[in-house]
Scaffold this active site. Structure first.
Site, PDB file in Angstrom:
ATOM      1  N   GLY A  77       0.916  -1.021   0.169  1.00  0.00           N
ATOM      2  CA  GLY A  77       0.073   0.048  -0.086  1.00  0.00           C
ATOM      3  C   GLY A  77       0.828   1.306   0.077  1.00  0.00           C
ATOM      4  O   GLY A  77       0.663   2.210   0.652  1.00  0.00           O
TER       5      GLY A  77
ATOM      6  N   SER B 174       1.549   3.457  -2.327  1.00  0.00           N
ATOM      7  CA  SER B 174       1.487   4.597  -3.286  1.00  0.00           C
ATOM      8  C   SER B 174       1.396   5.849  -2.610  1.00  0.00           C
ATOM      9  O   SER B 174       1.153   6.926  -3.581  1.00  0.00           O
ATOM     10  CB  SER B 174       0.338   4.083  -4.354  1.00  0.00           C
ATOM     11  OG  SER B 174      -0.834   4.239  -3.561  1.00  0.00           O
TER      12      SER B 174
ATOM     13  N   SER C 282      -4.143  -0.093  14.230  1.00  0.00           N
ATOM     14  CA  SER C 282      -4.898   1.222  14.612  1.00  0.00           C
ATOM     15  C   SER C 282      -5.401   1.308  15.943  1.00  0.00           C
ATOM     16  O   SER C 282      -5.603   0.122  16.867  1.00  0.00           O
ATOM     17  CB  SER C 282      -6.231   1.329  13.919  1.00  0.00           C
ATOM     18  OG  SER C 282      -6.742   2.332  13.946  1.00  0.00           O
TER      19      SER C 282
ATOM     20  N   TYR D  10     -14.062  -1.972  10.595  1.00  0.00           N
ATOM     21  CA  TYR D  10     -12.632  -1.823  10.714  1.00  0.00           C
ATOM     22  C   TYR D  10     -11.717  -2.191  11.997  1.00  0.00           C
ATOM     23  O   TYR D  10     -10.853  -2.724  12.081  1.00  0.00           O
ATOM     24  CB  TYR D  10     -12.477  -0.303  10.493  1.00  0.00           C
ATOM     25  CG  TYR D  10     -11.203   0.236  10.288  1.00  0.00           C
ATOM     26  CD1 TYR D  10     -10.314  -0.140   9.168  1.00  0.00           C
ATOM     27  CD2 TYR D  10     -10.964   1.059  11.456  1.00  0.00           C
ATOM     28  CE1 TYR D  10      -9.146   0.576   9.100  1.00  0.00           C
ATOM     29  CE2 TYR D  10      -9.441   1.610  11.344  1.00  0.00           C
ATOM     30  CZ  TYR D  10      -8.700   1.433  10.269  1.00  0.00           C
ATOM     31  OH  TYR D  10      -7.468   1.867  10.105  1.00  0.00           O
TER      32      TYR D  10
ATOM     33  N   THR E 272     -11.155  -5.737  12.290  1.00  0.00           N
ATOM     34  CA  THR E 272      -9.972  -6.255  11.746  1.00  0.00           C
ATOM     35  C   THR E 272      -8.720  -5.977  12.133  1.00  0.00           C
ATOM     36  O   THR E 272      -7.961  -6.680  12.167  1.00  0.00           O
ATOM     37  CB  THR E 272     -10.119  -5.529  10.121  1.00  0.00           C
ATOM     38  OG1 THR E 272      -9.687  -4.367  10.100  1.00  0.00           O
ATOM     39  CG2 THR E 272     -11.345  -6.086   9.546  1.00  0.00           C
ATOM     40  N   LYS E 273      -8.561  -4.837  12.837  1.00  0.00           N
ATOM     41  CA  LYS E 273      -7.426  -4.179  13.609  1.00  0.00           C
ATOM     42  C   LYS E 273      -7.264  -4.735  14.967  1.00  0.00           C
ATOM     43  O   LYS E 273      -6.093  -5.024  15.355  1.00  0.00           O
ATOM     44  CB  LYS E 273      -7.469  -2.719  13.721  1.00  0.00           C
ATOM     45  CG  LYS E 273      -7.319  -1.921  12.388  1.00  0.00           C
ATOM     46  CD  LYS E 273      -6.299  -2.332  11.504  1.00  0.00           C
ATOM     47  CE  LYS E 273      -6.123  -1.371  10.389  1.00  0.00           C
ATOM     48  NZ  LYS E 273      -4.909  -1.311   9.375  1.00  0.00           N
TER      49      LYS E 273
ATOM     50  N   ILE F  61      -4.460   9.916  11.475  1.00  0.00           N
ATOM     51  CA  ILE F  61      -3.305  10.510  10.721  1.00  0.00           C
ATOM     52  C   ILE F  61      -3.935  10.978   9.346  1.00  0.00           C
ATOM     53  O   ILE F  61      -4.812  10.627   8.673  1.00  0.00           O
ATOM     54  CB  ILE F  61      -2.386   9.372  10.238  1.00  0.00           C
ATOM     55  CG1 ILE F  61      -1.954   8.417  11.436  1.00  0.00           C
ATOM     56  CG2 ILE F  61      -1.224   9.902   9.464  1.00  0.00           C
ATOM     57  CD1 ILE F  61      -1.312   9.359  12.324  1.00  0.00           C
TER      58      ILE F  61
HETATM   59  P1  NDP Z   1      -4.771   5.150   2.361  1.00  0.00           P
HETATM   60  O1  NDP Z   1      -6.006   4.946   2.034  1.00  0.00           O
HETATM   61  O2  NDP Z   1      -4.289   6.737   2.053  1.00  0.00           O
HETATM   62  O3  NDP Z   1      -3.487   4.227   1.680  1.00  0.00           O
HETATM   63  C1  NDP Z   1      -4.051   3.001   1.768  1.00  0.00           C
HETATM   64  C2  NDP Z   1      -3.213   2.301   0.454  1.00  0.00           C
HETATM   65  O4  NDP Z   1      -3.550   0.869   0.443  1.00  0.00           O
HETATM   66  C3  NDP Z   1      -3.924   2.791  -0.814  1.00  0.00           C
HETATM   67  O5  NDP Z   1      -3.049   3.028  -1.673  1.00  0.00           O
HETATM   68  C4  NDP Z   1      -4.895   1.610  -1.053  1.00  0.00           C
HETATM   69  O6  NDP Z   1      -5.242   1.795  -2.591  1.00  0.00           O
HETATM   70  C5  NDP Z   1      -4.005   0.537  -0.798  1.00  0.00           C
HETATM   71  N1  NDP Z   1      -4.917  -0.618  -0.844  1.00  0.00           N
HETATM   72  C6  NDP Z   1      -6.118  -0.845  -0.474  1.00  0.00           C
HETATM   73  N2  NDP Z   1      -6.425  -1.954  -0.690  1.00  0.00           N
HETATM   74  C7  NDP Z   1      -5.399  -2.745  -1.163  1.00  0.00           C
HETATM   75  C8  NDP Z   1      -5.116  -3.981  -1.582  1.00  0.00           C
HETATM   76  N3  NDP Z   1      -6.184  -4.961  -1.390  1.00  0.00           N
HETATM   77  N4  NDP Z   1      -3.789  -4.567  -2.059  1.00  0.00           N
HETATM   78  C9  NDP Z   1      -2.945  -3.514  -2.060  1.00  0.00           C
HETATM   79  N5  NDP Z   1      -3.081  -2.388  -1.649  1.00  0.00           N
HETATM   80  C10 NDP Z   1      -4.336  -1.750  -1.156  1.00  0.00           C
HETATM   81  O7  NDP Z   1      -4.479   4.833   3.863  1.00  0.00           O
HETATM   82  P2  NDP Z   1      -3.582   5.385   5.093  1.00  0.00           P
HETATM   83  O8  NDP Z   1      -2.213   5.706   4.387  1.00  0.00           O
HETATM   84  O9  NDP Z   1      -4.191   6.261   5.965  1.00  0.00           O
HETATM   85  O10 NDP Z   1      -3.558   4.016   5.959  1.00  0.00           O
HETATM   86  C11 NDP Z   1      -2.364   3.089   5.824  1.00  0.00           C
HETATM   87  C12 NDP Z   1      -2.302   2.023   6.941  1.00  0.00           C
HETATM   88  O11 NDP Z   1      -2.634   2.712   8.196  1.00  0.00           O
HETATM   89  C13 NDP Z   1      -3.979   1.368   6.643  1.00  0.00           C
HETATM   90  O12 NDP Z   1      -3.619  -0.020   7.217  1.00  0.00           O
HETATM   91  C14 NDP Z   1      -4.957   1.783   7.796  1.00  0.00           C
HETATM   92  O13 NDP Z   1      -5.787   1.180   8.247  1.00  0.00           O
HETATM   93  C15 NDP Z   1      -3.709   2.504   8.849  1.00  0.00           C
HETATM   94  N6  NDP Z   1      -4.387   3.415   9.812  1.00  0.00           N
HETATM   95  C16 NDP Z   1      -4.628   4.633   9.223  1.00  0.00           C
HETATM   96  C17 NDP Z   1      -4.927   5.528  10.097  1.00  0.00           C
HETATM   97  C18 NDP Z   1      -5.464   7.177   9.547  1.00  0.00           C
HETATM   98  O14 NDP Z   1      -5.700   7.863  10.388  1.00  0.00           O
HETATM   99  N7  NDP Z   1      -5.043   7.376   8.371  1.00  0.00           N
HETATM  100  C19 NDP Z   1      -5.212   5.609  11.327  1.00  0.00           C
HETATM  101  C20 NDP Z   1      -4.799   4.181  11.969  1.00  0.00           C
HETATM  102  C21 NDP Z   1      -4.411   3.370  11.119  1.00  0.00           C
HETATM  103  P3  NDP Z   1      -6.707   2.062  -2.932  1.00  0.00           P
HETATM  104  O15 NDP Z   1      -6.820   3.451  -2.608  1.00  0.00           O
HETATM  105  O16 NDP Z   1      -6.705   1.784  -4.508  1.00  0.00           O
HETATM  106  O17 NDP Z   1      -7.746   1.197  -2.118  1.00  0.00           O
END
Ligand code: NDP
Length: 251
Positions: free
Chosen positions: A12, A14, A143, A156, A159-160, A189
């Site tokens: 993930g 990107s 999370s 969600y 899952t966490k 975040i």
């Molecule tokens: P984003 O949505 O900004 O980035 C998540 C990335 O994971 C996206 O590029 C998404 O692609 C990709 N992704 C989704 N499904 C898949 C898949 N099946 N295979 C591969 N890649 C996939 O999220 P964050 O950067 O905010 O979050 C990153 C991690 O941190 C996550 O696990 C999230 O649960 C965790 N987190 C985030 C928090 C926050 O406040 N932001 C708080 C606590 C935890 P696409 O967009 O195409 O789905």
């Protein structure tokens, strides 16, 4: 904390936290393998460029973490072409807020597929290699939701919670092979996921005020703990999960 000579894999990657972690690991000396869904090719190419600017090597792959055959092919290609995976950061995740009363099965299942099964499949595919090397660092991005949960995030949060438990158990199963498994529990975040979930400026202001540090998180805030878990400074730490939330949650 110099990680030179190590190779890290970040899912993930990107955008958001994954992008920050991939670049942050390169800044601390690792070469980095990044992957994300094919639909995120633009973001992935951007992360790739930024890693190369650090002077470290980068390799990019399209990967859906719910697809076992894709993961196995990618890991096999990496081991043939690059040779090693020392650090695995399971970061890919999704969140579509909805109440538990209204959630449909498809939404429930998709969250477990990506957020929990994705972590398991990645670990299973990389572990034989780490066992052979008698070294590995696995870092799961969970999370604070996994510790408590809040309305519209029940699926969600579940899952966490599962990721936190999986981290504890896997650590006990693979510790004798020199592999540590730890989790990071970010707070709010300000990524696309974070902003979509909060919605209004009013909510952002509210949660900033609740936080002991009086601000919400930036993806870069997750780099330090990740580098710590990846480095030899955490050699005696495994099965743990740490809140990185600016003081929103304390258990
Ligand atoms: P984003 O949505 O900004 O980035 C998540 C990335 O994971 C996206 O590029 C998404 O692609 C990709 N992704 C989704 N499904 C898949 C898949 N099946 N295979 C591969 N890649 C996939 O999220 P964050 O950067 O905010 O979050 C990153 C991690 O941190 C996550 O696990 C999230 O649960 C965790 N987190 C985030 C928090 C926050 O406040 N932001 C708080 C606590 C935890 P696409 O967009 O195409 O789905």
């Amino acid at each position: 904390m110099n990680l030179s000579g190590k190779i890290a894999l970040v899912t993930g990657a990107s955008r958001g936290i994954g992008e920050a972690l991939a670049i942050g690991l390169a800044d601390h000396g690792t070469d980095v393998i990044i992957c994300d869904l094919e639909s995120e090719s633009k973001g992935l190419a951007n992360t790739h460029k930024q890693i190369e600017k650090t002077g470290k090597k980068c390799w990019s792959y399209f990967l859906d973490v719910t697809k076992k055959s894709q993961i196995q092919k990618m890991v096999s290609d990496i081991l043939n072409d690059i040779g090693s995976i020392d650090i695995l950061v399971n970061n890919a995740g999704i969140l579509t807020p909805t109440s538990l009363e209204d959630i449909d099965e498809e939404t429930w299942d998709s969250h477990f597929e990506v957020n929990t099964k994705g972590v398991l499949l990645m670990c299973q595919s990389v572990l034989p290699h780490m066992r052979e090397k008698k070294f590995g660092r696995i870092i799961n991005i969970a999370s604070i939701a996994g510790r408590q949960g809040s309305p519209t995030q029940g699926h969600y949060a579940s899952t966490k919670s599962a990721v936190i438990t999986l981290t504890r158990v896997l650590a006990q199963e693979v510790g004798e092979a020199g592999i540590t498994v730890n989790a990071i529990c970010p707070g709010i975040i300000l990524t696309e996921m974070g902003k979509n979930n909060l919605g209004s400026e009013k909510e952002i202001a509210h949660w900033s005020n609740v936080a002991a540090l009086k601000r919400l998180g930036d993806p870069k805030d997750i780099i330090g703990p990740t580098v710590f878990f990846a480095s030899n400074l955490s050699d005696f730490v495994t099965g743990q999960s740490i809140n990185v939330c600016g003081g929103i949650y304390f258990h």
